[in-house]
Motif scaffolding. Structure first.
Motif, PDB file in Angstrom:
ATOM      1  N   MET A 171       2.886 -10.880  12.063  1.00 39.53           N
ATOM      2  CA  MET A 171       2.283  -9.558  12.254  1.00 39.53           C
ATOM      3  C   MET A 171       1.514  -9.479  13.563  1.00 39.53           C
ATOM      4  O   MET A 171       1.334  -8.391  14.123  1.00 39.53           O
ATOM      5  CB  MET A 171       1.329  -9.250  11.093  1.00 39.53           C
ATOM      6  CG  MET A 171       2.000  -8.976   9.760  1.00 39.53           C
ATOM      7  SD  MET A 171       0.781  -8.628   8.466  1.00 39.53           S
ATOM      8  CE  MET A 171      -0.010  -7.156   9.131  1.00 39.53           C
ATOM      9  N   SER A 187       2.444  -6.318  16.024  1.00 36.19           N
ATOM     10  CA  SER A 187       1.467  -5.276  15.741  1.00 36.19           C
ATOM     11  C   SER A 187       1.512  -4.129  16.737  1.00 36.19           C
ATOM     12  O   SER A 187       1.314  -2.977  16.375  1.00 36.19           O
ATOM     13  CB  SER A 187       0.055  -5.878  15.717  1.00 36.19           C
ATOM     14  OG  SER A 187      -0.046  -6.847  14.699  1.00 36.19           O
ATOM     15  N   ASN A 215       0.623  -0.237   1.529  1.00 34.70           N
ATOM     16  CA  ASN A 215       1.759   0.110   2.379  1.00 34.70           C
ATOM     17  C   ASN A 215       1.654   1.528   2.934  1.00 34.70           C
ATOM     18  O   ASN A 215       2.658   2.173   3.194  1.00 34.70           O
ATOM     19  CB  ASN A 215       3.070  -0.054   1.617  1.00 34.70           C
ATOM     20  CG  ASN A 215       3.083   0.725   0.321  1.00 34.70           C
ATOM     21  OD1 ASN A 215       2.051   0.970  -0.289  1.00 34.70           O
ATOM     22  ND2 ASN A 215       4.263   1.128  -0.115  1.00 34.70           N
ATOM     23  N   ARG A 262      -1.552  -0.568   6.654  1.00 34.97           N
ATOM     24  CA  ARG A 262      -0.860  -1.511   7.533  1.00 34.97           C
ATOM     25  C   ARG A 262      -1.614  -1.689   8.855  1.00 34.97           C
ATOM     26  O   ARG A 262      -1.694  -2.793   9.403  1.00 34.97           O
ATOM     27  CB  ARG A 262       0.559  -1.025   7.803  1.00 34.97           C
ATOM     28  CG  ARG A 262       1.492  -1.137   6.598  1.00 34.97           C
ATOM     29  CD  ARG A 262       2.935  -1.008   7.035  1.00 34.97           C
ATOM     30  NE  ARG A 262       3.836  -1.259   5.929  1.00 34.97           N
ATOM     31  CZ  ARG A 262       4.460  -0.314   5.217  1.00 34.97           C
ATOM     32  NH1 ARG A 262       4.255   0.947   5.508  1.00 34.97           N
ATOM     33  NH2 ARG A 262       5.257  -0.624   4.214  1.00 34.97           N
ATOM     34  N   SER A 306      -3.170  -5.285  10.171  1.00 35.21           N
ATOM     35  CA  SER A 306      -2.797  -5.846  11.473  1.00 35.21           C
ATOM     36  C   SER A 306      -4.038  -6.090  12.330  1.00 35.21           C
ATOM     37  O   SER A 306      -4.150  -7.117  13.011  1.00 35.21           O
ATOM     38  CB  SER A 306      -1.833  -4.900  12.197  1.00 35.21           C
ATOM     39  OG  SER A 306      -0.637  -4.727  11.466  1.00 35.21           O
ATOM     40  N   ALA A 319       0.792  -8.578   2.696  1.00 38.51           N
ATOM     41  CA  ALA A 319       1.003  -7.321   3.407  1.00 38.51           C
ATOM     42  C   ALA A 319       2.396  -6.788   3.124  1.00 38.51           C
ATOM     43  O   ALA A 319       3.371  -7.536   3.102  1.00 38.51           O
ATOM     44  CB  ALA A 319       0.812  -7.527   4.911  1.00 38.51           C
ATOM     45  N   SER A 320       2.471  -5.494   2.902  1.00 36.79           N
ATOM     46  CA  SER A 320       3.773  -4.865   2.701  1.00 36.79           C
ATOM     47  C   SER A 320       4.462  -4.670   4.051  1.00 36.79           C
ATOM     48  O   SER A 320       3.833  -4.696   5.106  1.00 36.79           O
ATOM     49  CB  SER A 320       3.603  -3.517   2.002  1.00 36.79           C
ATOM     50  OG  SER A 320       2.848  -2.633   2.826  1.00 36.79           O
ATOM     51  N   THR A 321       5.766  -4.436   3.994  1.00 40.16           N
ATOM     52  CA  THR A 321       6.556  -4.335   5.222  1.00 40.16           C
ATOM     53  C   THR A 321       7.601  -3.246   5.060  1.00 40.16           C
ATOM     54  O   THR A 321       8.239  -3.143   4.008  1.00 40.16           O
ATOM     55  CB  THR A 321       7.264  -5.667   5.540  1.00 40.16           C
ATOM     56  OG1 THR A 321       6.297  -6.708   5.604  1.00 40.16           O
ATOM     57  CG2 THR A 321       7.988  -5.585   6.873  1.00 40.16           C
TER      58      THR A 321
END
Length: 796
Positions: A153, A157, A224, A229, A233, A536-538
């Motif tokens: 990330m 970022s 998310n 997010r 980051s 962390a979601s993606t």
């Protein structure tokens, strides 16, 4: 001795605090330490039983007995507080810290029996066993937290989180140093070393801890979202800077015995990093490559990694760092998510977080002297002033670069509040400085209460005011198929979590595509993957700005849509995505992507219940549907499919598809009819409309039906049948007459006010998200093989 410790009436008495003093930095004489060490024998580990003569009144004297009671008590209180405070949007970590404070000196007991019991729980005698288990739980908890992190990330970022992370770290740091100089005379009685105080404030207040932030955002279901997010980051950027300070602090701390010792500490740290990079990292990547298709990691590999975690904790402690540095570095080296990351989280998280870690909160409550802190009004006021300066400057430091990068002021303020989330990592720092005698118990209590207070205020405010899919950026125009111009491109967001709904989805997309015009359909296939072993979601886009497909992260499910695009030869465009997020907040990615891509229609699958359906496997996707319906920025189609559908095959040249539409009236039915009207343009599609008429029909319903007739004049594949149903029984009878010769049945989720269905079917509705007709068609009593599309029209 008996008067000082009334819960003990027999047996040898050891001076309480000997081990605790060694842990927190109190001075302990050699004779007291030797006396306490001599008592750590097997005789005083286990009780002889409650009814033994010696044990009736001193049951909690024995280490194991006391530890088990402490464990049950703190876990129960943590759970109870979370249950009570969850409606107020209070994070779990805040409830845990408060539970520790409630069981510490803050609570006074007047009843003699309870007094004896609680003082037995709080006794410092034998607390080394308690603290050791708490430290073990902390090691594995932070190792698991590091496993969930994705270090990539940092370089993925972009500029925004880098700017926000740096400014929101150094601006509060500067303000804290400035304000502490101004009020230093007021705080001198609780500070022994001014220089270390600045380091302490920087570590505890100015840095946002990634694990704490990720856990709180996950609880608030904002993991998310756009701001979620961005905050994660930014926190990761601050984490990198924090590791640099850890190296410097380790070197400086060891250099007190000579610069050679400091250099040796850095060399040891470098050797550890080389070991992780060139030995441990290749080992775990080999595990991932050789793991079977079912994703089950060998127990031997898990055992080896656990042993390496313990060994790394010993190594970092020996080189002068903390016991948590090594395990966290190992965790960062492990690929997050399945198979290895998810396996480690599954095996370690429950024991470390739910069982052992609460002992740390209990220990933190033991050493927090809240009554003494409350009595020192002047110190309390000035210390809280510094903390307030830090928190406010943290918000400002996050807002300024966020607004510079065109984030609305209200969202930038919410981002600043997110960066102020505090919890476990700050408590660990407080305990470390308490161990180094930089803080007394009163100051420690003040800082803990400040940490709890800022998170307890910021979390509910963010949960209440931050609406990811509303605000100034929300589209004002109605994004529906009915109001879309016929010449414009139809953009469809097709969601799926496995291969089961693919045949139904691809057939639906084939119906919506035109064979006479190019670029008539744009499809965004969104693979919904539940978050496992990640913090962390993606949201991954598999096609870059140049239109090239990135196959490195694609799966075979996406390949079916790529094949569909190739088969359409320019009539359809496919831009695949993958969402890795918790089920509870997966709707954020669906709605955000639909909003960002200006989609007109969202298709979300809904498995039909039958004897072969795995109900547990379908619970997740079913739970997403109501959330999408309530927050979608466009129309939504719930595609009810058979779980036992055949695998996807290529579409033959002479493709035929028969569709039936039930029409009563109302916005949802008009949207369903508009979709069917577009499908009727396909030469292989036949559409039969069954219109239920009544004494009163809305003019807008007549207009939609008239447009369908006009657009398909001379098209013998479109048939409109009008049916007069005078009661519910006749209506249901007509619905049940639909035969299996149809491939798809399209209905609106809600029917018009003139429909008779609500009088007899409302009380039998098992799935409100499907509406009355959709629920009836999808029920097990309605034996059918066709797919069902339940349509909800977007209303601005």
């Amino acid at each position: 001795m008996k008067e000082e410790y009334p819960f003990m009436d027999s047996g040898p008495q050891s001076p309480p605090g000997a081990f605790m003093g060694a842990l927190v930095g109190d001075e302990v004489s050699n004779d007291r330490f030797e006396l306490t060490c001599s008592m750590l024998s097997e005789t005083w580990m286990l009780s002889n039983g409650l009814w033994h003569r010696m044990d009736r009144q001193n049951f909690l004297w024995f280490y194991v007995s006391r530890l088990l009671v402490q464990l049950v008590l703190i876990v129960s209180v943590c759970r109870l507080l979370h249950l009570l405070l969850r409606p107020l949007k209070q994070p779990r970590i805040i409830c845990d810290i408060i539970a520790g404070l409630l069981l510490g000196p803050a609570v006074k007991i007047d009843t003699e029996e309870l007094f004896d019991f609680f003082n037995g729980i709080k006794s410092e005698h034998g607390r080394s066993v308690h603290v050791t288990l708490a430290a073990t739980g902390l090691i594995f908890n932070l190792f698991v937290a590091a496993v969930k992190m994705d270090p990539t990330m940092i370089w993925r970022s972009g500029k925004r989180p880098v700017a926000i992370g740096i400014v929101s770290l150094f601006f509060p740091l500067a303000m804290v140093i400035l304000s502490s100089y101004v009020v230093m005379d007021q705080l001198i009685s609780i500070l022994k070393y001014k220089g270390r105080f600045y380091i302490f404030m920087a570590a505890s207040v100015c840095t946002t801890a990634f694990p704490v932030l990720a856990d709180i955002l996950a609880e608030l279901r904002l993991l998310n979202t756009e701001l979620g997010r961005l905050a994660l980051s930014s926190a990761m950027i601050q984490g990198v800077i924090g590791w640099f300070f850890v190296l410097v602090f380790t070197a400086v701390n060891q250099s007190q015995n000579g610069w050679l010792k400091g250099i040796l500490a850095l060399i040891c740290y470098g050797v550890m990093l080389l070991f992780v990079a060139f030995v441990f990292r290749p080992y775990v990547r080999w595990i991932v490559r050789t793991t079977p298709a079912d994703g089950r990691v060998s127990e031997l590999h898990v055992f080896v990694i656990i042993m390496m975690v313990l060994g790394m904790a010993i190594a970092t402690d020996a080189m002068g760092a903390t016991i948590i540095d090594g395990p966290m570095i190992l965790g960062l080296a492990i690929p997050d998510g399945p198979p290895l990351g998810a396996a480690l989280v599954e095996r370690l998280d429950l024991l470390a977080t739910e069982v052992l870690l609460p002992l740390l909160f209990l220990y933190g409550g033991f050493i927090a002297d809240v009554p003494a802190a409350a009595s020192q009004g002047g110190l309390w006021m000035w210390l809280q002033f510094i903390m307030l300066v830090a928190y406010v400057s943290k918000v400002v430091g996050a807002m300024v670069p966020a607004v510079f990068y065109n984030i609305p002021v209200q969202k930038a303020f919410m981002l600043g509040l997110m960066m102020n989330f505090r919890g476990l990592m700050e408590m660990i720092i407080f305990l470390a400085f308490r161990n180094g005698m930089l803080l007394n118990r009163e100051t420690y209590a003040m800082l803990i209460i400040s940490t709890v207070g800022v998170t307890a205020v910021c979390a509910p405010v963010v949960a209440h005011f931050y609406k990811p899919h509303s605000g100034s950026n929300y589209p004002m125009a109605r994004r529906t198929v009915q109001h879309r111009k016929s010449q414009t491109e139809l953009r469809v967001l097709a969601c799926f979590s496995d291969e089961a709904p693919l045949p139904a989805i691809l057939d639906l997309l084939e119906c919506c595509s035109s064979v006479h015009s190019r670029s008539s359909l744009c499809v965004y296939p969104l693979h919904l993957v539940e978050l496992h072993g990640r913090a962390a979601s993606t949201l991954i886009s598999h096609r870059d700005s140049k239109g090239l497909i990135d196959t490195s992260q694609m799966d075979r499910i996406h390949n079916n849509f790529i094949a569909f695009e190739e088969r359409k030869e320019g009539a359809a465009t496919v831009i695949p995505f993958t969402s890795i997020a918790p089920r509870k907040s997966m709707h954020h990615d669906i709605c955000s992507l639909a909003l960002d891509k200006d989609a007109t229609f969202i298709v979300i699958p809904y498995p039909r219940r039958d004897d072969t359906t795995n109900v547990d496997a379908d619970v997740g996707i079913r739970a997403v549907v109501p959330l999408v319906l309530s927050q979608a920025p466009c129309s939504v189609g719930i595609l009810i499919h058979n779980s036992s559908a055949p695998p996807v095959t290529s579409t033959p040249d002479q493709w035929q598809y028969l569709i039936a539409v039930f029409f009563w009236g109302g916005p949802d039915d008009r949207e369903a009819l508009s979709i069917a009207s577009r499908m009727a343009q396909h030469p292989g599609v036949g559409v039969t409309v069954v219109r239920f008429t009544s004494m009163v029909n809305q003019s807008r319903d007549d207009e939609v039906v008239g447009e369908l007739r006009a657009q398909n004049a001379g098209n013998n594949r479109v048939v409109i049948n009008e049916v007069m149903a005078n009661n519910v029984e006749e209506t249901v009878s007509v619905i049940r007459e639909v035969g299996n010769e149809y491939d798809l049945v399209v209905v609106g989720r809600q029917q018009g006010p003139t429909a008779l269905l609500y009088d007899g079917l409302a009380e039998w509705n098992e799935s409100p998200e499907l509406g009355l007709v959709g629920d009836l068609l999808a029920s097990q009593d309605f034996h059918s093989s066709f797919a069902i599309l339940v349509v909800q029209q977007h209303a601005s």
